[in-house]
Design a protein around this motif. Structure first.
Motif, short mmCIF file in Angstrom:
data_model
loop_
_atom_site.label_atom_id
_atom_site.label_comp_id
_atom_site.label_asym_id
_atom_site.label_seq_id
_atom_site.Cartn_x
_atom_site.Cartn_y
_atom_site.Cartn_z
N ALA A 199 2.92 1.78 14.65
CA ALA A 199 2.88 0.33 14.87
C ALA A 199 1.55 -0.29 14.43
O ALA A 199 1.49 -1.48 14.14
CB ALA A 199 3.14 0.02 16.33
N VAL A 200 0.47 0.50 14.38
CA VAL A 200 -0.83 -0.04 13.98
C VAL A 200 -1.04 0.02 12.46
O VAL A 200 -2.00 -0.56 11.96
CB VAL A 200 -2.00 0.65 14.71
CG1 VAL A 200 -1.88 0.51 16.20
CG2 VAL A 200 -2.13 2.09 14.30
N MET A 201 -0.16 0.69 11.75
CA MET A 201 -0.32 0.83 10.30
C MET A 201 -0.37 -0.52 9.57
O MET A 201 -1.25 -0.72 8.73
CB MET A 201 0.78 1.72 9.70
CG MET A 201 0.54 3.19 9.96
SD MET A 201 1.84 4.23 9.26
CE MET A 201 1.62 3.97 7.52
N PRO A 202 0.53 -1.48 9.86
CA PRO A 202 0.45 -2.75 9.14
C PRO A 202 -0.90 -3.46 9.32
O PRO A 202 -1.45 -4.00 8.36
CB PRO A 202 1.60 -3.58 9.73
CG PRO A 202 2.56 -2.57 10.23
CD PRO A 202 1.71 -1.43 10.72
N GLY A 203 -1.45 -3.42 10.52
CA GLY A 203 -2.75 -4.05 10.77
C GLY A 203 -3.86 -3.35 10.00
O GLY A 203 -4.75 -4.00 9.44
N LEU A 204 -3.81 -2.02 9.97
CA LEU A 204 -4.81 -1.28 9.21
C LEU A 204 -4.72 -1.57 7.72
O LEU A 204 -5.74 -1.71 7.04
CB LEU A 204 -4.64 0.23 9.46
CG LEU A 204 -4.94 0.72 10.86
CD1 LEU A 204 -4.48 2.17 11.03
CD2 LEU A 204 -6.43 0.60 11.15
N ILE A 205 -3.52 -1.70 7.24
CA ILE A 205 -3.32 -1.98 5.81
C ILE A 205 -3.80 -3.39 5.48
O ILE A 205 -4.45 -3.61 4.45
CB ILE A 205 -1.85 -1.74 5.42
CG1 ILE A 205 -1.53 -0.25 5.55
CG2 ILE A 205 -1.56 -2.24 4.03
CD1 ILE A 205 -0.08 0.09 5.49
N ARG A 206 -3.49 -4.36 6.33
CA ARG A 206 -4.00 -5.72 6.11
C ARG A 206 -5.52 -5.75 6.09
O ARG A 206 -6.13 -6.42 5.26
CB ARG A 206 -3.46 -6.68 7.18
CG ARG A 206 -2.06 -7.18 6.89
CD ARG A 206 -1.67 -8.33 7.80
NE ARG A 206 -1.74 -8.01 9.22
CZ ARG A 206 -0.79 -7.38 9.90
NH1 ARG A 206 0.33 -7.01 9.29
NH2 ARG A 206 -0.92 -7.14 11.18
N SER A 234 8.94 1.34 4.27
CA SER A 234 9.28 -0.07 4.48
C SER A 234 8.09 -0.83 5.09
O SER A 234 7.92 -2.02 4.82
CB SER A 234 10.52 -0.21 5.36
OG SER A 234 10.27 0.24 6.66
N LEU A 235 7.26 -0.15 5.88
CA LEU A 235 6.04 -0.78 6.40
C LEU A 235 5.05 -1.08 5.26
O LEU A 235 4.30 -2.04 5.32
CB LEU A 235 5.34 0.14 7.41
CG LEU A 235 5.97 0.31 8.77
CD1 LEU A 235 5.21 1.37 9.57
CD2 LEU A 235 5.97 -1.00 9.53
N LEU A 236 5.10 -0.24 4.24
CA LEU A 236 4.17 -0.37 3.12
C LEU A 236 4.66 -1.32 2.03
O LEU A 236 3.90 -1.68 1.14
CB LEU A 236 3.88 1.01 2.52
CG LEU A 236 3.29 2.04 3.47
CD1 LEU A 236 3.24 3.41 2.82
CD2 LEU A 236 1.93 1.61 3.95
N ASP A 237 5.92 -1.72 2.11
CA ASP A 237 6.49 -2.61 1.09
C ASP A 237 5.80 -3.97 1.04
O ASP A 237 5.79 -4.62 0.00
CB ASP A 237 7.99 -2.83 1.33
CG ASP A 237 8.83 -1.72 0.75
OD1 ASP A 237 8.31 -0.96 -0.08
OD2 ASP A 237 10.00 -1.61 1.14
N GLU A 238 5.24 -4.41 2.15
CA GLU A 238 4.68 -5.76 2.21
C GLU A 238 3.25 -5.86 1.72
O GLU A 238 2.69 -6.94 1.69
CB GLU A 238 4.79 -6.26 3.65
CG GLU A 238 6.22 -6.21 4.12
CD GLU A 238 6.45 -6.98 5.39
OE1 GLU A 238 5.56 -7.73 5.80
OE2 GLU A 238 7.54 -6.84 5.94
N THR A 239 2.64 -4.75 1.33
CA THR A 239 1.26 -4.78 0.89
C THR A 239 1.17 -4.96 -0.63
O THR A 239 2.06 -4.54 -1.37
CB THR A 239 0.51 -3.50 1.30
OG1 THR A 239 -0.85 -3.63 0.91
CG2 THR A 239 1.09 -2.26 0.67
N ALA A 240 0.10 -5.59 -1.05
CA ALA A 240 -0.15 -5.74 -2.49
C ALA A 240 -0.96 -4.55 -3.01
O ALA A 240 -1.17 -4.43 -4.22
CB ALA A 240 -0.93 -7.03 -2.74
N LEU A 241 -1.38 -3.68 -2.11
CA LEU A 241 -2.17 -2.51 -2.51
C LEU A 241 -1.27 -1.47 -3.18
O LEU A 241 -0.07 -1.41 -2.93
CB LEU A 241 -2.84 -1.89 -1.29
CG LEU A 241 -3.81 -2.78 -0.52
CD1 LEU A 241 -4.32 -2.05 0.72
CD2 LEU A 241 -4.97 -3.20 -1.40
N ASP A 242 -1.88 -0.64 -4.03
CA ASP A 242 -1.15 0.46 -4.62
C ASP A 242 -0.84 1.49 -3.54
O ASP A 242 -1.69 1.80 -2.71
CB ASP A 242 -1.97 1.13 -5.73
CG ASP A 242 -2.10 0.26 -6.96
OD1 ASP A 242 -1.21 -0.59 -7.19
OD2 ASP A 242 -3.09 0.42 -7.69
#
Length: 119
Positions: free
Chosen positions: A64-71, A100-108
Motif C-alpha cells: 500500500a505504500v508503494m504508490p507514495g514511494l514512487i510518487r 497495476s500499481l506501477l502503471d500510473e507512474t511516468a518513470l521507467d
C-alpha cells in the motif's frame, strides 16, 4: 611463561578478536550496502519474495505504500527507474497487482523475472 610471552599472547588474542568482529560486521553490512548501490544509480528496487512479501532494498514494506514511494521518487528525480525483482514462486496474481500499481507512474519500470529452472 614470562611476562613478555603472556603479553604477546594477549595481543595476539586481541588481534584475532578484532579481526573476527570486523568480519562479522562486514558480513552484516555488506549485503545491505550492495542492495542499496542501485539507489545511487537512480534505481528504486522492490524485491518480491515467494510468500508475496515486499522489501524495499533490504527492508520489509507494505504494498500500500508503494504508490507514495514512487510518487516521491518521481518528485525527486524524473530519471529514476523502478525495478521489481521477483523471486521464484511469486504468484502471477501478485505480479499483476504490483504492475497495476506501477502503471500510473511516468518513470521507467523494469520487471526482473526469476531465472528459469534448470532441468
Amino acid at each position: 611463561m614470562n611476562r613478555t610471552g603472556s603479553m604477546a599472547w594477549c595481543a595476539g588474542l586481541a588481534a584475532v578478536a578484532v579481526s573476527q568482529l570486523l568480519l562479522v560486521t562486514a558480513l552484516i553490512v555488506l549485503p545491505q550496502w550492495r542492495a542499496q548501490q542501485s539507489a545511487r544509480r537512480g534505481i528504486v528496487t522492490f524485491f518480491v519474495a515467494g510468500d508475496s512479501s515486499i522489501r524495499l532494498w533490504n527492508r520489509p514494506i507494505d504494498s500500500a505504500v508503494m504508490p507514495g514511494l514512487i510518487r516521491r521518487a518521481e518528485q525527486l528525480d524524473s530519471c529514476t527507474r523502478i525495478r521489481l525483482v521477483l523471486s521464484p514462486g511469486v504468484p502471477w496474481g501478485v505480479v499483476h497487482d504490483l504492475v497495476s500499481l506501477l502503471d500510473e507512474t511516468a518513470l521507467d519500470v523494469e520487471l526482473q523475472l526469476p531465472a528459469a529452472a534448470r532441468s
